[in-house]
Design a protein around this motif. Sequence first.
Motif, short mmCIF file in Angstrom:
data_model
loop_
_atom_site.label_atom_id
_atom_site.label_comp_id
_atom_site.label_asym_id
_atom_site.label_seq_id
_atom_site.Cartn_x
_atom_site.Cartn_y
_atom_site.Cartn_z
N GLY A 95 1.32 -8.03 1.06
CA GLY A 95 -0.02 -8.22 1.64
C GLY A 95 -1.03 -8.53 0.57
O GLY A 95 -0.68 -8.82 -0.58
N ILE A 96 -2.29 -8.46 0.97
CA ILE A 96 -3.37 -8.86 0.06
C ILE A 96 -3.64 -7.77 -0.98
O ILE A 96 -3.71 -8.05 -2.17
N TYR A 97 -3.79 -6.54 -0.51
CA TYR A 97 -4.45 -5.55 -1.36
C TYR A 97 -3.49 -4.66 -2.14
O TYR A 97 -3.79 -3.50 -2.38
N THR A 98 -2.34 -5.20 -2.50
CA THR A 98 -1.47 -4.49 -3.44
C THR A 98 -1.15 -5.48 -4.55
O THR A 98 -0.69 -6.60 -4.27
N VAL A 126 0.82 -1.23 0.00
CA VAL A 126 0.00 0.00 0.00
C VAL A 126 0.85 1.28 0.00
O VAL A 126 0.62 2.20 0.78
N HIS A 127 1.80 1.32 -0.94
CA HIS A 127 2.71 2.47 -1.04
C HIS A 127 1.97 3.78 -1.26
O HIS A 127 2.48 4.85 -0.93
N TYR A 128 0.73 3.71 -1.76
CA TYR A 128 -0.04 4.93 -2.05
C TYR A 128 -0.51 5.64 -0.77
O TYR A 128 -0.94 6.78 -0.83
N ILE A 129 -0.46 5.00 0.38
CA ILE A 129 -0.73 5.73 1.63
C ILE A 129 0.50 5.67 2.54
O ILE A 129 0.41 5.81 3.75
#
Length: 402
Positions: free
Chosen positions: A181-184, A146-149
Amino acid sequence: MKTILKNCNLIDGLVSNIVKNSNIVIQNEEIVEISIGEMKDVQDAHIIDCTNKYVIPGLIDCHVHLVWDGSDDPQSNISGKDPETIALMAYKHALATLNTGVTTVRDVASPGRSVLSLRDSINQGHLLGPTIVASGPAICMTGGHVHYIGVEADGEDEIRKTTRKLLKDGVDLIKVMATGGIYTFGEEPGSPQLTKEELTATVDEAHKKNKKVAAHAEGLIGIQNCLEVGIDTIEHGIFADEESIRKMAKKGTYLVPTMIVMKRLANDDSIPGWALEKAKQVVGPHQKMLEKAIKYGVKIATGTDCGSPVTPPEYYHDELLIMEQAGMDSMAVIQASTRVAAECLDLRDRGVISEGKKADMLILPSNPLENLSILKGDKEIIKNGKFVNTEKSTTKSELVVS
Ligand SMILES: [Zn+2]
């Protein structure tokens, strides 16, 4: 003026039994006195009869993302927006969280100063909301989870400088991404991300300033790295093996399991197929890990990942039911969600109901130890000494809410 909760069944977060016939005196934001049995005459007080009701400390969620709305694609709703707009959206989610009975949250990844500014406004009393402990942006490797946050940094020097900058910016803790993780898209939950050397650099800098480091750690190698370098809280911990779990217990490392988010993701085909596949693979090992962690006496602090895809704040209470199913008794679940969680967050002024603590409490219509799911239902929420949800009030009171 004082407010007195009279004749309640008290679950204070400290002792493992219910203290019957308790009277709790609140003045301004604090619990100033607790007595048992007949109350002495008190002048100038609002007295609220809590006969047959149960009072517990306000609940704590050690892992949320306030900038996300828990829809099937929360990131797209904030993508490209400025931090000020994102902070206002986060405020809406913070209020929704408070209305579930969660009176304190730890936010562990948010862009820019969005949640840090919101934290300041709420914690200083300018806005109503849950007390917020915030990491600001999470530190991840370039292109990491989640590099975007988050804020991307590579190599010991960059990580050290990024950690120092975040601490200068006033974060309460540092959050790092130790694994995928899951969501990237394009990464595996099991794969390590920040290296042991990079993790060491951030732990050194944070500990110098007496701040904790929380690590997103799903895969075994990442978890082992975290334990070796002295990370304070392991988030998710999915593939922790027996040796790692024993090590967590021995070192006193907190585990914040976030079971509900994985279950939600694994059972909702509105999310992208690549994420759904990963989620389905982790649910089984995650559950087994939690069962072992309970068995070996790891310090478990309740956290949900609420705000993440398909997991809005009202799913908090389902996390508690999963913890109970995994082997914790209901009192241990409540303590993990109150006192232990406050300890995990280094909050010494709340998390239990005792004299001198902030008055964050829930008044419940029946015994939560007999059925934890009643926490989902109607209840009264007291935050810093004030009732915050009178429209759902179940207790007769002449109290005027401000
Ligand atoms: Zn998270």
